[in-house]
Motif scaffolding. Structure first.
Motif, PDB file in Angstrom:
ATOM      1  N   SER A 127       9.572  20.223  40.799  1.00 44.73           N
ATOM      2  CA  SER A 127      11.778  19.828  41.075  1.00 44.73           C
ATOM      3  C   SER A 127      12.519  21.242  39.800  1.00 44.73           C
ATOM      4  O   SER A 127      13.431  21.591  39.774  1.00 44.73           O
ATOM      5  CB  SER A 127      12.476  18.691  40.256  1.00 44.73           C
ATOM      6  OG  SER A 127      12.547  17.956  41.836  1.00 44.73           O
ATOM      7  N   ASN A 128      12.019  21.429  38.834  1.00 44.14           N
ATOM      8  CA  ASN A 128      12.185  22.207  37.877  1.00 44.14           C
ATOM      9  C   ASN A 128      11.603  23.752  37.572  1.00 44.14           C
ATOM     10  O   ASN A 128      12.260  24.043  37.076  1.00 44.14           O
ATOM     11  CB  ASN A 128      10.986  21.704  36.480  1.00 44.14           C
ATOM     12  CG  ASN A 128      10.002  22.291  36.706  1.00 44.14           C
ATOM     13  OD1 ASN A 128       8.896  22.646  37.794  1.00 44.14           O
ATOM     14  ND2 ASN A 128       9.266  21.983  34.809  1.00 44.14           N
ATOM     15  N   PHE A 168      19.478  12.771  39.658  1.00 44.87           N
ATOM     16  CA  PHE A 168      19.373  14.247  39.717  1.00 44.87           C
ATOM     17  C   PHE A 168      18.423  14.644  39.548  1.00 44.87           C
ATOM     18  O   PHE A 168      18.248  16.327  39.974  1.00 44.87           O
ATOM     19  CB  PHE A 168      20.446  14.243  38.201  1.00 44.87           C
ATOM     20  CG  PHE A 168      20.164  16.128  37.339  1.00 44.87           C
ATOM     21  CD1 PHE A 168      20.787  16.952  37.645  1.00 44.87           C
ATOM     22  CD2 PHE A 168      19.197  16.785  36.369  1.00 44.87           C
ATOM     23  CE1 PHE A 168      20.817  18.583  37.452  1.00 44.87           C
ATOM     24  CE2 PHE A 168      18.626  17.569  36.570  1.00 44.87           C
ATOM     25  CZ  PHE A 168      19.760  17.865  36.302  1.00 44.87           C
ATOM     26  N   GLY A 169      16.951  14.403  39.165  1.00 39.21           N
ATOM     27  CA  GLY A 169      15.735  15.458  39.102  1.00 39.21           C
ATOM     28  C   GLY A 169      15.129  15.653  40.248  1.00 39.21           C
ATOM     29  O   GLY A 169      14.704  16.209  40.711  1.00 39.21           O
ATOM     30  N   GLN A 204       5.657  17.606  50.494  1.00 33.20           N
ATOM     31  CA  GLN A 204       5.434  16.410  49.532  1.00 33.20           C
ATOM     32  C   GLN A 204       4.683  17.529  48.541  1.00 33.20           C
ATOM     33  O   GLN A 204       4.145  16.960  47.111  1.00 33.20           O
ATOM     34  CB  GLN A 204       4.619  15.505  50.283  1.00 33.20           C
ATOM     35  CG  GLN A 204       5.591  14.414  50.368  1.00 33.20           C
ATOM     36  CD  GLN A 204       4.655  13.430  51.396  1.00 33.20           C
ATOM     37  OE1 GLN A 204       3.818  13.309  51.337  1.00 33.20           O
ATOM     38  NE2 GLN A 204       5.882  12.418  51.563  1.00 33.20           N
ATOM     39  N   PHE A 205       3.861  18.557  49.214  1.00 32.29           N
ATOM     40  CA  PHE A 205       2.637  19.573  47.991  1.00 32.29           C
ATOM     41  C   PHE A 205       3.351  20.955  47.643  1.00 32.29           C
ATOM     42  O   PHE A 205       3.144  21.791  47.993  1.00 32.29           O
ATOM     43  CB  PHE A 205       1.870  19.971  49.230  1.00 32.29           C
ATOM     44  CG  PHE A 205       0.467  18.696  49.548  1.00 32.29           C
ATOM     45  CD1 PHE A 205      -0.304  18.202  48.871  1.00 32.29           C
ATOM     46  CD2 PHE A 205       1.363  18.047  50.830  1.00 32.29           C
ATOM     47  CE1 PHE A 205      -0.464  17.267  49.110  1.00 32.29           C
ATOM     48  CE2 PHE A 205       0.691  17.358  51.123  1.00 32.29           C
ATOM     49  CZ  PHE A 205      -0.612  16.477  50.108  1.00 32.29           C
ATOM     50  N   GLY A 253       8.072  19.017  45.775  1.00 30.70           N
ATOM     51  CA  GLY A 253       7.396  18.176  45.681  1.00 30.70           C
ATOM     52  C   GLY A 253       6.602  17.424  44.544  1.00 30.70           C
ATOM     53  O   GLY A 253       5.963  16.712  45.637  1.00 30.70           O
ATOM     54  N   ASP A 254       7.167  16.711  43.714  1.00 32.73           N
ATOM     55  CA  ASP A 254       6.760  15.930  42.706  1.00 32.73           C
ATOM     56  C   ASP A 254       7.765  14.666  42.631  1.00 32.73           C
ATOM     57  O   ASP A 254       7.464  13.687  42.386  1.00 32.73           O
ATOM     58  CB  ASP A 254       6.783  16.402  41.350  1.00 32.73           C
ATOM     59  CG  ASP A 254       8.836  17.167  41.129  1.00 32.73           C
ATOM     60  OD1 ASP A 254       9.051  17.775  41.923  1.00 32.73           O
ATOM     61  OD2 ASP A 254       8.918  16.568  39.879  1.00 32.73           O
ATOM     62  N   TYR A 255       8.639  14.673  43.927  1.00 35.12           N
ATOM     63  CA  TYR A 255       9.526  13.326  44.304  1.00 35.12           C
ATOM     64  C   TYR A 255       9.036  13.137  45.403  1.00 35.12           C
ATOM     65  O   TYR A 255       8.931  13.486  46.136  1.00 35.12           O
ATOM     66  CB  TYR A 255      10.301  13.829  43.894  1.00 35.12           C
ATOM     67  CG  TYR A 255      11.401  13.402  42.155  1.00 35.12           C
ATOM     68  CD1 TYR A 255      11.691  12.527  42.186  1.00 35.12           C
ATOM     69  CD2 TYR A 255      11.087  15.098  41.303  1.00 35.12           C
ATOM     70  CE1 TYR A 255      12.671  12.376  40.248  1.00 35.12           C
ATOM     71  CE2 TYR A 255      11.743  15.049  40.048  1.00 35.12           C
ATOM     72  CZ  TYR A 255      12.308  13.266  39.720  1.00 35.12           C
ATOM     73  OH  TYR A 255      12.817  13.920  38.084  1.00 35.12           O
TER      74      TYR A 255
END
Length: 487
Positions: free
Chosen positions: A325-326, A277-278, A320-321, A76-78
């Motif tokens: 990824s972590n 990767f991320g 997107q929300f 969601g952060d990409y």
């Protein structure tokens, strides 16, 4: 390592020959075909390119297939994989899928095949097999493509497009001819057997003949829904692959020498996260299926989250929300093993599952359940996941007493899992053929239906306008490849 250094020299020579041409990237006027190179020099170059095209970086078939078979998504952060998961397909979308197949691997294989020296008969047979390998994918992805008039260089810079079904028929002919060449060469001491310059099967011509038979089986099964039932070309006593076909020209942890999949999705030479990767994470659908069935491969295909994670954690495509990824499962250690890992051309598991399906349909003799069980164990072995016995006994046993659709669904599901991360394009193609597994359409995409093909690149309309079929953007969702009856 010596092979990779030879590859660098060969690649320099190949590209130097083309460096002065404004049309270097034009498939219809290819200049990167090293016509003066010998087959032993050209073969590893072509094979290295096969890995790049099939399962290399972001632009590989593998990446696209993992997105369109709903295996991979972005956290969601990409803002990643946007064109692919929103189905923003045009003639400018992934042109390398078409151009690189012709310009790189196929041009080199064609040069080998056209070498008429008798001593290179085995090399010509390998080239025929690998040309069939690539052309099947071109037909599966694009439909009609240049085939019979391709690779004529200045003699014909605007090759005609041939019908996919006609190409498929000739691929069987070419693969059979390659097998005949291998058989004839075995009794001729003057014919050279490839060695270390064959970075796929190290000159094992028996394995090459089995690989050809396995490709024939895949070509025939792709046409299973349109009534193709003549399997005489594979019922020839040669048999099928009993090993995974790898390719390794000498990958190592040096700049531009890493395995391309690992370099794109694993770690850099310095040990930092690779460019993709991320962002690259499991989908919620893949996580659901792997967790539900208690699949022992799940934390090999995808990484656990945190030190104590025991399940795959995924996200819907285009969310997107959604979670960052972590907190999601990355591509796992069974896929990204090391910078020196071999590229996978065809898994043993895929060969066994092709055979299982052909037996289930009554096209070849054999034990479908035994082949299915062996395929699942081969997949566990490939991923380093241990024994599949409990999984097969309790969660995903072959439906021996079920209907044919139930058997096909079980077989294709196992193929979907086995090829996650390494040959995603095959999973997208098989989903189009069979409808299995029942993967979702990406949410918030530009189309309510998933893509069924790629569009020809704009370079074809610029350089071969009289022959390239006319297309509109809607064709990516409505214009079916000849064997596709499932949409």
């Amino acid at each position: 390592m010596k092979i990779l250094n030879r590859l660098c020299i060969a690649l320099f020579a190949v590209f130097s020959m083309a460096s002065c041409s404004d049309d270097f990237f034009d498939v219809n006027a290819s200049q990167n075909n090293a016509t003066s190179a010998t087959p032993p020099l050209s073969l590893p170059v072509a094979q290295k390119y096969t890995v790049d095209i099939l399962s290399g970086d972001y632009n590989s078939y593998n990446t696209l297939g993992n997105l369109w078979s709903y295996v991979w998504a972005a956290g969601g952060d990409y803002s990643y994989f946007v064109d692919e998961t929103q189905y923003l397909i045009s003639s400018g979308f992934r042109p390398g899928s078409f151009n690189n197949a012709y310009l790189r691997s196929l041009n080199n294989y064609d040069a080998i095949e056209k070498n008429t020296e008798a001593k290179y008969a085995n090399y010509r047979a390998i080239a025929k097999i690998m040309k069939a390998f690539h052309f099947q994918y071109l037909v599966d992805i694009y439909g009609d493509v240049p085939y019979f008039e391709a690779f004529q260089r200045a003699a014909n810079t605007t090759p005609a497009y041939d019908e996919g079904q006609v190409i498929y028929a000739d691929l069987i002919v070419q693969l059979t001819a390659a097998q005949d060449m291998i058989a004839a060469s075995a009794a001729d001491a003057t014919v050279l057997t490839p060695g270390a310059d064959d970075v796929m099967l190290q000159g094992n011509m028996t394995s090459w003949s089995k690989f050809a038979n396995t490709l024939k089986l895949r070509i025939l099964l792709r046409q299973s829904e349109i009534g193709v039932t003549d399997y005489s070309s594979v019922n020839n006593g040669i048999g099928f692959l009993t090993e995974t076909v790898y390719c390794n020209p000498g990958y190592t942890n040096d700049t531009n020498k890493q395995n391309p999949l690992y370099a794109a999705f694993g770690k850099t030479v310095a040990g930092d996260p690779a460019p993709n990767f991320g962002a690259t994470r499991a989908t919620d659908y893949a996580a659901l299926k792997l967790n539900q069935s208690n699949d022992g491969r799940k934390l090999r295909i995808f990484a656990k989250v945190g030190a104590t994670g025991t399940t795959v954690v995924g996200i819907a495509q285009n969310d997107q929300f959604g979670p960052f990824s972590n907190t999601l499962s990355a591509v796992g250690p069974g896929i990204l093993k090391s910078s020196s890992q071999s590229g996978i051309i065809m898994q043993k598991a895929e060969s066994l599952l092709l055979q299982a399906e052909a037996v289930a349909r009554g096209f070849i003799a054999g034990d479908a359940e035994g082949l299915y069980n062996a395929a699942v164990q081969a997949s566990f072995d490939e991923l380093g996941a241990g024994s599949a016995a409990s999984y097969l006994a309790n969660d995903k046993a072959y439906p021996a007493g079920g209907t044919l659709p139930q058997k096909i669904e079980a077989i294709i599901y196992q193929k979907w899992v086995a090829l996650m991360g390494t040959n995603g394009i095959e999973n997208w193609i098989e989903f189009r053929r069979t409808g299995y597994p029942d993967i979702p359409v990406a949410a918030n995409a530009s189309s309510a239906v998933a893509p069924v093909r790629l569009l020809y690149p704009s370079s074809e309309y610029a350089t071969n306008p009289a022959n390239v079929p006319a297309q509109t953007s809607s064709d990516a969702f409505t214009s079916l490849v000849f064997w596709d009856t499932n949409n």
